[in-house]
Each structure stands twice: as structure tokens, then as C-alpha cells.
Design a protein around this motif. Structure first.
Motif, PDB file in Angstrom:
ATOM      1  N   ARG A  54     -11.485  15.682   5.559  1.00 33.85           N
ATOM      2  CA  ARG A  54     -12.929  15.657   5.332  1.00 33.85           C
ATOM      3  C   ARG A  54     -13.304  15.600   3.852  1.00 33.85           C
ATOM      4  NH1 ARG A  54     -16.485  20.989   6.078  1.00 33.85           N
ATOM      5  NH2 ARG A  54     -14.679  21.790   4.979  1.00 33.85           N
ATOM      6  N   THR A 199     -16.350  13.249  13.034  1.00 32.35           N
ATOM      7  CA  THR A 199     -17.678  13.697  13.459  1.00 32.35           C
ATOM      8  C   THR A 199     -17.788  13.893  14.970  1.00 32.35           C
ATOM      9  OG1 THR A 199     -18.456  11.406  13.455  1.00 32.35           O
ATOM     10  CG2 THR A 199     -18.888  12.716  11.472  1.00 32.35           C
ATOM     11  N   GLU A 200     -17.048  13.093  15.744  1.00 38.53           N
ATOM     12  CA  GLU A 200     -17.025  13.352  17.193  1.00 38.53           C
ATOM     13  C   GLU A 200     -15.747  12.832  17.843  1.00 38.53           C
ATOM     14  OE1 GLU A 200     -19.759  10.826  19.639  1.00 38.53           O
ATOM     15  OE2 GLU A 200     -20.515  10.144  17.688  1.00 38.53           O
ATOM     16  N   ILE A 212     -11.371   9.294  17.713  1.00 43.17           N
ATOM     17  CA  ILE A 212     -12.468   9.997  17.039  1.00 43.17           C
ATOM     18  C   ILE A 212     -13.409   8.982  16.385  1.00 43.17           C
ATOM     19  CG2 ILE A 212     -11.097  12.076  16.496  1.00 43.17           C
ATOM     20  CD1 ILE A 212     -11.942  10.016  13.559  1.00 43.17           C
ATOM     21  N   ASN A 232      -5.478  19.005  15.635  1.00 52.80           N
ATOM     22  CA  ASN A 232      -6.486  19.629  14.773  1.00 52.80           C
ATOM     23  C   ASN A 232      -5.763  20.620  13.865  1.00 52.80           C
ATOM     24  OD1 ASN A 232      -8.517  21.256  13.724  1.00 52.80           O
ATOM     25  ND2 ASN A 232      -9.166  22.083  15.713  1.00 52.80           N
ATOM     26  N   GLU A 240     -14.545  24.762  13.891  1.00 51.73           N
ATOM     27  CA  GLU A 240     -15.628  23.777  13.724  1.00 51.73           C
ATOM     28  C   GLU A 240     -15.235  22.470  14.427  1.00 51.73           C
ATOM     29  OE1 GLU A 240     -18.394  24.988  11.992  1.00 51.73           O
ATOM     30  OE2 GLU A 240     -17.069  26.753  12.106  1.00 51.73           O
ATOM     31  N   VAL A 241     -13.966  22.109  14.317  1.00 51.27           N
ATOM     32  CA  VAL A 241     -13.475  20.895  14.982  1.00 51.27           C
ATOM     33  C   VAL A 241     -13.433  21.104  16.498  1.00 51.27           C
ATOM     34  CG1 VAL A 241     -11.482  19.338  15.225  1.00 51.27           C
ATOM     35  CG2 VAL A 241     -12.180  20.143  12.950  1.00 51.27           C
ATOM     36  N   ARG A 242     -12.946  22.281  16.911  1.00 48.15           N
ATOM     37  CA  ARG A 242     -12.835  22.550  18.358  1.00 48.15           C
ATOM     38  C   ARG A 242     -14.200  22.501  19.038  1.00 48.15           C
ATOM     39  NH1 ARG A 242     -10.162  28.184  18.622  1.00 48.15           N
ATOM     40  NH2 ARG A 242      -9.881  27.882  20.856  1.00 48.15           N
ATOM     41  N   LYS A 243     -15.226  22.986  18.338  1.00 46.08           N
ATOM     42  CA  LYS A 243     -16.583  23.010  18.923  1.00 46.08           C
ATOM     43  C   LYS A 243     -17.067  21.608  19.281  1.00 46.08           C
ATOM     44  CE  LYS A 243     -18.191  27.127  16.524  1.00 46.08           C
ATOM     45  NZ  LYS A 243     -18.620  27.489  15.159  1.00 46.08           N
ATOM     46  N   LYS A 244     -16.553  20.604  18.562  1.00 42.39           N
ATOM     47  CA  LYS A 244     -16.984  19.236  18.855  1.00 42.39           C
ATOM     48  C   LYS A 244     -16.319  18.708  20.124  1.00 42.39           C
ATOM     49  CE  LYS A 244     -18.227  18.355  14.153  1.00 42.39           C
ATOM     50  NZ  LYS A 244     -17.975  17.776  12.862  1.00 42.39           N
ATOM     51  N   ASP A 245     -15.371  19.485  20.626  1.00 36.94           N
ATOM     52  CA  ASP A 245     -14.631  19.086  21.821  1.00 36.94           C
ATOM     53  C   ASP A 245     -15.121  19.887  23.019  1.00 36.94           C
ATOM     54  OD1 ASP A 245     -12.610  18.302  23.625  1.00 36.94           O
ATOM     55  OD2 ASP A 245     -11.209  19.802  22.842  1.00 36.94           O
ATOM     56  N   GLU A 246     -15.138  21.205  22.888  1.00 37.94           N
ATOM     57  CA  GLU A 246     -15.587  22.065  23.989  1.00 37.94           C
ATOM     58  C   GLU A 246     -15.929  23.446  23.442  1.00 37.94           C
ATOM     59  OE1 GLU A 246     -12.058  21.948  26.522  1.00 37.94           O
ATOM     60  OE2 GLU A 246     -11.257  23.736  25.569  1.00 37.94           O
TER      61      GLU A 246
END
Length: 551
Positions: A54, A199-200, A212, A232, A240-246
Motif C-alpha cells: 500500500r 481496495t477490494e 483483487i 494477507n 483492515e484487509v480481512r474486513k474487506k473480505d468478511e
């Protein structure tokens, strides 16, 4: 397979193109030591590998450690023998594979009244440590009584020091180690880009992750990457990365903050590195060149992860520890020449107290197949990489070969032993004598760029006709070299992570900032707005290194 052989900011477009065009076996999110280590392990086992970071390589935890390749002595106290054994043997491997960045130093461990070690337990500890860590004969510990201890380190407090043990530790440049690992992976064919943020996640019809969407922060555009497996490795940011997944359940990151402060060496002229206990906490005092740095504190952290400050109370705590240990050294806040603060991720579970947090690395996988690795330490980066690839290999029956990185010399470390490194320094000093760079400065370059230093000197040479002061000519050469070969995109990449001048030579930063800014703006074609923002950011970093937050 064709790939460009340069790790250059001037080739970002073609790197981005490769990320979009190729189908990867493995995509790694995070360019700290963990992610870079995984990229190197994976590419040498024959996988097609991409890595995106990032910000900049090592811009999180990996540039803010205590800069020691620990043998894990402090884990002995917790009877964590496997960790001592692993970090001990790893330390030797990291040393042999990065001779230009890892140096043996003598660590002086004083025995202090009322602390947890005495002569018997220290002797037992160091003997066990030598055994478990497989320490080389000439590096085994020695023990000293009070008199000899005070001769070895006259600054010690005579009233509380009762003896000491000396053993070998290794000091490193954590940011450069991370960079060389990433660069070596790239040289072997991995496609690696900094300033590229995930980002997603992209998922298939079974809700399994397949790639991604990312944002390139330099050109300000989006891109996509497709990969069979995604890891990840975002360090403190893994959640922060995991939150974009579940949604995150169960284990989560708990952040521990540590700070280090730097003094001019003559303000804290210790004879060797010192590692001492103060009310049970371990404090390191490490001389490096004309500076001595001290750390660390540890406290839980839940504020802004992207802007971590050193607080005055933390500085005063360290000054207090130093005053108790070295009563005749009169240190004040204004003696500090720089500082740094960082966070490391510990693994927490609901209902556990901070003291029960795991320092080990752990792997967990989401329902959609994103594999996360968290925790761990700088020294163990190779082992973490091996564990993650073994995990993916077993789960997906890939039949990968075993890890090949144990004897793999990193970029810049093409030496068989330390003698060769110094012979190389002598040789290029002679070859570039017309540049009138002192032997000491050439050696400093070699301890930063290793066997790539000759390329650096060629670049400095290209500025030689320009009627510049030597200090300006040298830094412009160094800047251009790091842009063309080390993916420098910003002033802080250069002054902080590639050279550590921000931490250990702030005078040089101030003296060269104007000319360096002008040059990088020319090379990277910055407009005035970017240039202004970059100068502001750099000045903020300088201010942060010298001014401490009141609580």
C-alpha cells in the motif's frame, strides 16, 4: 519468462501492466519483511508471484523495530525453548545471506540487584542459549565479576551492577533487509509494486476469492490482479484487509507500540551494546557509528496506525532507565537527535488479557480462501514464509519443492564471507579514487548497498562534472540510484527507509533536502502541488523525530 530486471520507479507502468496481464499462482498483500519473505520463498519454488504494498516496502513495522536479529534470549525466561532454538539458527542464516546488512556485535548484559537474573541463572541461561541457538565456538558467552564488568563498561552504576555476561547479537538495518528480500524476489521473476493498495476482493460464483482490485497511488488509477491464492501479510493492518473480505470473529490483532530514541554517541558513549533489565523490562542501548539508540518501551496502542508518535512520557521513562543504569551520563530531552515509534501485531482472542497475547506467528483462513499470516518477528521471516507455503501446499496438494531460501544470498550480498566484503570496499575505493570519497564513507555505502555499491558509485560519478559540493553530488547519486534500482517514489522512501538518514543523520537531511527535492521532482516529473506536499511530509517527519507529544 521475460521480465524487466530493474526494480525501478521509472518502470512502474510496465510493472502495473504485468500485474494486470498475468495470471498468478500467489498474490501477497503487504511488502514488509513477512510479505517480501513469502514472495522470495514462493518464486524460488516455481510459483508465479505478485506482491503489492500500500505504501512503501517496510513502511510499517519492518522499519521501526529494534534493528536487532535476536537470538531470542528473552524467550528463555518464559521457557520458550522452541523459539530460542529457531531464532538462534535463523539468525545465522540471515547473517550469511545478508552479510552487508547484518553485523555481529558484543552484547553486554549486566547483572543488577533485585532484577530477575543472578550469576547462576545468567550462566545457565547463556549456556543453554549457546546450545539451543547453535552458537559458533568463537561467539560463545563469557561471564565477568563486578570489577571486570566495570572495567568493560565504566559508565555502569557501581551501586547496582554485580557482574555481567557478554554474548554476540546481530544488528541489522531492518528496512534495507526487507528491501533486499523484495528486490531478490523481483530479480527471480516476482512482480512487485509499492504504492499499490488493495481496495477490494474479487470473488467467483462460489464466493471464493480469485483476485483483487487495487489503487496505484502514484498514477492515481485502479487495476486488477488475478491469482489462485491470496495471502494477507499486512502486519498490524491484517484486520483492515480481512474486513474487506468478511466480518472478523475470533482471533484479532492487538497492537503493541514501541519507541526508540537516538543520541549523539558522545552523549552516551557506551563501550559496546548493552541489554539491561529495569524493573523487569528489557532495555537495549546500541551504538551505531556516531550515534547511540535506546529502546524500547511497550504499551498497547489503539490510535492512528498510520501516524504513530513518540510521547514525552515514553521518552522520560527511557531517560529514567538510563539515569539509573548510567548515573554519570547526564541526558536530557534536548540531547535526542532523532527517534522512531512503531507498532507490532500481537494475536488476541476475546477474553484474553494483554499479558497473555501470543508473540508467535499464526495462520488463519477465511471462508472465501484468503490466507492471513500475523504476528511473528523480523528474525523469523524465512520460517514464516516456509510455514505459509507449506500450509497452502498441503491444503491444495500442489506438491511444491521444499524451501530453497536457506542458502540464497540476497541482492547486494554476493560475498562468501566478511573478508570479501571489505576487500570489495577497498577495490572500489581504489577504482573510484577520483571521486575523493573517504574509505570510511565507501565502507558505509557497502554496508548499505553491498555488492551493488559499484553501480551507486557509477551513478555518483555521472554527477561529478556538475560543480557540486561533494556532499550534494554524493546524495544526488544516491537518490538517483535508489529511484532506478530500489523503487524510491517519495522523499521519505529515500531519507527514511533506504538510507536511514532520518534516524541517524538528521543534519545531512536538512542540509540536502532542497537539492534532493529539486532532483527527485525532475526525475519523477512532479508538478508543484506534489512537490509542495512532499516537502511538507518530509518536514513533518523531521519534526516528529525531534518533538514529542505531551500526553
Amino acid at each position: 519468462m521475460s521480465h524487466n530486471h530493474s526494480f525501478s520507479t521509472l518502470h512502474r507502468d510496465s510493472t502495473l501492466h504485468q500485474l494486470e496481464e498475468q495470471q498468478f499462482d500467489l498474490l501477497i498483500i503487504g511488502g514488509g519483511i513477512t510479505g517480501s519473505g513469502i514472495a522470495l520463498d514462493a518464486i524460488t519454488r516455481g510459483l508465479k508471484v505478485a506482491l503489492i504494498e500500500r505504501y512503501d516496502f517496510a513502511s510499517g513495522t519492518s522499519s521501526r523495530s529494534g534493528k536487532l536479529i535476536h537470538g531470542g534470549l528473552k524467550y528463555l525466561q518464559n521457557f520458550d525453548f522452541p523459539v530460542v532454538k529457531e531464532t538462534g539458527s535463523e539468525r545465522d542464516i540471515v547473517y550469511n545471506n545478508a552479510l552487508h546488512l547484518v553485523y555481529p556485535i558484543t552484547m553486554n548484559f549486566p547483572l543488577i540487584k533485585k532484577e530477575s537474573y543472578n550469576l547462576v541463572t545468567l550462566k545457565a541461561g547463556l549456556t543453554l542459549y549457546d546450545k539451543l541457538a547453535g552458537v559458533k565456538k568463537e561467539e560463545r558467552h563469557s561471564l565477568y565479576g563486578k570489577k571486570k564488568t566495570l572495567q568493560n563498561e565504566p559508565l555502569f552504576n557501581k551501586k547496582i551492577v554485580q557482574g555481567s555476561g557478554c554474548y554476540i547479537e546481530y544488528r541489522t538495518d531492518d528496512s534495507r533487509l526487507t528491501l533486499e528480500v523484495a528486490k531478490t524476489a523481483q530479480e527471480k521473476g516476482a512482480v512487485i509494486l509499492n504504492y499499490a493498495e488493495m481496495t477490494e476482493f474479487l470473488k467467483d460464483e462460489n464466493n471464493m476469492v480469485k483476485g483483487i482490485v487495487g489503487r496505484d497511488h502514484c498514477a492515481n488509477q485502479t487495476f486488477t490482479v488475478y491469482a489462485k491464492h491470496i495471502v494477507n501479510a499486512a502486519g498490524p493492518w491484517v484486520d483492515e484487509v480481512r474486513k474487506k473480505d468478511e466480518k472478523i470473529t475470533g482471533k484479532h490483532m492487538v497492537l503493541a507500540k514501541g519507541i526508540h530514541i537516538v543520541f549523539p554517541y558522545d552523549k552516551l558513549p557506551v563501550k559496546s551494546s548493552v541489554y539491561f533489565q529495569h524493573n523487569g523490562r528489557m532495555i537495549a542501548v546500541i551504538p551505531v557509528g556516531n550515534r547511540t539508540y535506546v529502546g524500547s518501551t511497550e504499551s498497547l496502542y489503539n490510535k492512528d496506525m498510520d501516524d504513530i508518535h513518540v510521547h514525552l512520557s515514553e521518552v522520560q521513562y527511557l531517560l529514567g532507565c538510563l539515569k539509573d543504569m548510567f548515573p554519570n551520563v547526564k541526558l536530557q530531552v534536548q540531547d535526542i537527535s532523532s527517534s522512531w515509534a512503531g507498532i507490532r501485531p500481537l494475536i488476541g482472542e476475546s477474553g484474553k488479557k494483554p499479558s497473555e497475547l501470543s508473540r508467535h506467528d499464526e495462520i488463519f483462513e477465511s471462508n472465501s480462501g484468503v490466507v492471513t499470516i500475523a504476528g511473528g518477528k523480523l528474525t523469523g521471516y524465512r520460517k514464516m514464509a516456509d510455514r505459509i507455503l507449506t500450509y497452502i501446499d498441503k491444503k491444495h496438494k500442489l506438491n511444491l519443492p521444499t524451501t530453497k531460501t536457506a542458502n540464497l544470498k540476497l541482492s547486494g550480498s554476493q560475498f562468501n564471507n566478511i573478508k570479501e566484503l571489505y576487500e570489495y570496499a577497498d577495490r572500489i575505493h581504489g577504482r573510484y579514487s577520483h571521486l575523493e570519497i573517504s574509505q570510511q564513507n565507501i565502507t558505509n555505502y557497502v554496508l548499505r548497498y553491498g555488492s551493488n555499491t559499484e553501480k551507486l558509485l557509477q551513478t555518483i560519478d555521472s554527477y561529478n562534472g556538475q560543480q557540486l559540493k561533494h556532499v550534494h553530488r554524493n546524495i544526488l547519486g544516491e537518490l538517483r540510484y535508489t529511484i532506478e534500482h530500489e523503487m524510491v517514489s517519495t522523499l521519505t522512501d529515500f531519507y527514511d527507509r533506504r538510507t536511514s538518514y532520518l534516524l541517524f543523520d538528521l543534519e545531512l537531511v536538512k542540509e540536502t533536502l532542497e537539492i534532493v527535492t529539486k532532483e527527485i521532482a525532475d526525475i519523477l516529473q512532479w508538478n508543484d502541488a506534489v512537490k509542495e506536499q512532499e516537502i511538507r511530509q518530509m518536514q513533518y517527519q523531521i519534526k516528529k523525530a525531534l518533538h514529542f507529544k505531551e500526553d
